[in-house]
Design a protein around this motif. Structure first.
Motif, PDB file in Angstrom:
ATOM      1  N   VAL A 196       0.918  -1.124  -0.049  1.00 19.49           N
ATOM      2  CA  VAL A 196       0.024  -0.131   0.112  1.00 19.49           C
ATOM      3  C   VAL A 196       0.935   1.221  -0.118  1.00 19.49           C
ATOM      4  N   ASP A 197       0.684   2.127  -0.899  1.00 18.92           N
ATOM      5  CA  ASP A 197       1.332   3.333  -0.994  1.00 18.92           C
ATOM      6  C   ASP A 197       0.470   4.617  -0.795  1.00 18.92           C
ATOM      7  N   LEU A 198       0.587   5.350   0.359  1.00 11.03           N
ATOM      8  CA  LEU A 198      -0.361   6.461   0.655  1.00 11.03           C
ATOM      9  C   LEU A 198       0.501   7.582   0.206  1.00 11.03           C
ATOM     10  N   GLY A 199      -0.269   8.047  -1.000  1.00 13.61           N
ATOM     11  CA  GLY A 199       0.429   9.145  -1.764  1.00 13.61           C
ATOM     12  C   GLY A 199      -0.259  10.428  -1.386  1.00 13.61           C
ATOM     13  N   THR A 200       0.138  11.593  -2.187  1.00 15.42           N
ATOM     14  CA  THR A 200      -0.269  13.024  -1.940  1.00 15.42           C
ATOM     15  C   THR A 200      -1.861  13.113  -2.207  1.00 15.42           C
ATOM     16  N   SER A 201      -2.254  12.279  -3.132  1.00 10.60           N
ATOM     17  CA  SER A 201      -3.745  12.570  -3.535  1.00 10.60           C
ATOM     18  C   SER A 201      -4.398  11.134  -4.006  1.00 10.60           C
ATOM     19  N   SER A 202      -3.961   9.791  -3.661  1.00  5.88           N
ATOM     20  CA  SER A 202      -4.253   8.872  -3.847  1.00  5.88           C
ATOM     21  C   SER A 202      -3.619   7.586  -2.871  1.00  5.88           C
ATOM     22  N   ILE A 203      -4.289   6.516  -2.629  1.00  7.93           N
ATOM     23  CA  ILE A 203      -3.774   5.312  -2.363  1.00  7.93           C
ATOM     24  C   ILE A 203      -3.644   4.220  -3.441  1.00  7.93           C
ATOM     25  N   LYS A 204      -2.602   3.814  -3.535  1.00  8.85           N
ATOM     26  CA  LYS A 204      -2.355   2.656  -4.746  1.00  8.85           C
ATOM     27  C   LYS A 204      -1.847   1.459  -3.907  1.00  8.85           C
ATOM     28  N   MET A 205      -2.569   0.213  -4.350  1.00  6.31           N
ATOM     29  CA  MET A 205      -2.280  -0.886  -3.975  1.00  6.31           C
ATOM     30  C   MET A 205      -1.666  -2.158  -4.771  1.00  6.31           C
ATOM     31  N   ILE A 206      -0.879  -3.015  -4.747  1.00  3.54           N
ATOM     32  CA  ILE A 206      -0.493  -3.996  -5.426  1.00  3.54           C
ATOM     33  C   ILE A 206      -0.657  -5.256  -4.565  1.00  3.54           C
ATOM     34  N   ALA A 207      -1.172  -6.399  -5.136  1.00  3.86           N
ATOM     35  CA  ALA A 207      -1.334  -7.961  -4.724  1.00  3.86           C
ATOM     36  C   ALA A 207      -0.260  -8.545  -5.604  1.00  3.86           C
ATOM     37  N   ALA A 208       0.503  -9.150  -4.882  1.00  4.29           N
ATOM     38  CA  ALA A 208       1.409 -10.051  -5.297  1.00  4.29           C
ATOM     39  C   ALA A 208       1.620 -11.387  -4.834  1.00  4.29           C
ATOM     40  N   ARG A 209       2.427 -12.389  -5.436  1.00  2.00           N
ATOM     41  CA  ARG A 209       2.737 -13.695  -4.674  1.00  2.00           C
ATOM     42  C   ARG A 209       4.171 -13.265  -4.232  1.00  2.00           C
ATOM     43  N   GLY A 210       4.451 -14.441  -3.410  1.00  2.00           N
ATOM     44  CA  GLY A 210       5.869 -14.428  -2.814  1.00  2.00           C
ATOM     45  C   GLY A 210       6.772 -14.266  -3.740  1.00  2.00           C
ATOM     46  N   ASP A 211       6.550 -14.946  -4.934  1.00  2.00           N
ATOM     47  CA  ASP A 211       7.723 -15.224  -6.041  1.00  2.00           C
ATOM     48  C   ASP A 211       7.952 -13.817  -6.806  1.00  2.00           C
ATOM     49  N   GLY A 212       6.987 -12.956  -6.475  1.00  2.00           N
ATOM     50  CA  GLY A 212       6.875 -11.529  -7.219  1.00  2.00           C
ATOM     51  C   GLY A 212       6.102 -11.475  -8.111  1.00  2.00           C
ATOM     52  N   THR A 213       5.149 -12.497  -8.645  1.00  3.42           N
ATOM     53  CA  THR A 213       4.107 -12.440  -9.503  1.00  3.42           C
ATOM     54  C   THR A 213       3.042 -11.370  -9.058  1.00  3.42           C
ATOM     55  N   ILE A 214       2.767 -10.449 -10.002  1.00  2.07           N
ATOM     56  CA  ILE A 214       1.656  -9.254  -9.735  1.00  2.07           C
ATOM     57  C   ILE A 214       0.463  -9.931  -9.915  1.00  2.07           C
ATOM     58  N   LEU A 215      -0.445  -9.845  -9.171  1.00  2.00           N
ATOM     59  CA  LEU A 215      -1.809 -10.455  -9.224  1.00  2.00           C
ATOM     60  C   LEU A 215      -2.903  -9.411  -9.885  1.00  2.00           C
ATOM     61  N   THR A 240      -3.307  -4.630  -9.502  1.00  2.00           N
ATOM     62  CA  THR A 240      -2.982  -3.321  -8.827  1.00  2.00           C
ATOM     63  C   THR A 240      -4.354  -2.312  -9.064  1.00  2.00           C
ATOM     64  N   THR A 241      -4.281  -1.354  -8.209  1.00  2.72           N
ATOM     65  CA  THR A 241      -5.547  -0.500  -8.172  1.00  2.72           C
ATOM     66  C   THR A 241      -5.163   0.965  -7.529  1.00  2.72           C
ATOM     67  N   THR A 242      -5.929   1.686  -7.864  1.00  8.93           N
ATOM     68  CA  THR A 242      -5.622   3.227  -7.195  1.00  8.93           C
ATOM     69  C   THR A 242      -6.995   3.755  -6.681  1.00  8.93           C
ATOM     70  N   SER A 243      -7.054   4.387  -5.521  1.00  3.97           N
ATOM     71  CA  SER A 243      -8.074   5.091  -5.124  1.00  3.97           C
ATOM     72  C   SER A 243      -7.673   6.517  -4.558  1.00  3.97           C
ATOM     73  N   PRO A 244      -8.366   7.678  -5.390  1.00  2.25           N
ATOM     74  CA  PRO A 244      -7.972   8.968  -5.093  1.00  2.25           C
ATOM     75  C   PRO A 244      -8.812   9.512  -3.832  1.00  2.25           C
ATOM     76  N   PHE A 245      -8.277  10.585  -3.455  1.00  2.00           N
ATOM     77  CA  PHE A 245      -8.928  11.305  -2.180  1.00  2.00           C
ATOM     78  C   PHE A 245      -8.670  12.927  -2.594  1.00  2.00           C
ATOM     79  N   SER A 246      -9.488  13.408  -1.678  1.00  2.00           N
ATOM     80  CA  SER A 246      -9.476  14.806  -2.113  1.00  2.00           C
ATOM     81  C   SER A 246      -8.197  15.527  -1.128  1.00  2.00           C
TER      82      SER A 246
END
Length: 81
Positions: free
Chosen positions: A7-26, A28-34
């Motif tokens: 989870v990355d709490l940025g300046t204007s959004s939260i970004k998330m990534i779901a992955a397996r332990g071997d690094g395989t990305i399952l 990603t998503t982004t949700s903005p806020f004001s």
């Protein structure tokens, strides 16, 4: 198989990534806020907006990767603030 969320709490959004332990990305998503800017050179954020953005992004990941509900091992947070 074990899954992890970043989870990355940025300046204007939260970004998330779901992955397996071997690094395989399952998924990603982004949700903005004001950002509140009531006067020049002034910015503020409402922490409740962060929580709502987190809920929205996490819900989207669960829709895209249903096995997160049973295989989630850990969540890691990052903020550049």
């Amino acid at each position: 198989m074990a899954c992890y969320i970043g989870v990355d709490l940025g300046t204007s959004s939260i970004k998330m990534i779901a992955a397996r332990g071997d690094g395989t990305i399952l998924a990603t998503t982004t949700s903005p806020f004001s950002i509140l800017s009531e006067e020049p050179l002034y910015s503020e954020e409402n922490p409740q907006d962060w929580l709502q953005a987190f809920d929205d992004a996490f819900s989207q990941l669960l829709l895209e990767v249903p096995q997160l509900a049973s295989d989630l091992e850990a969540i890691s947070f990052w903020s550049d603030a």
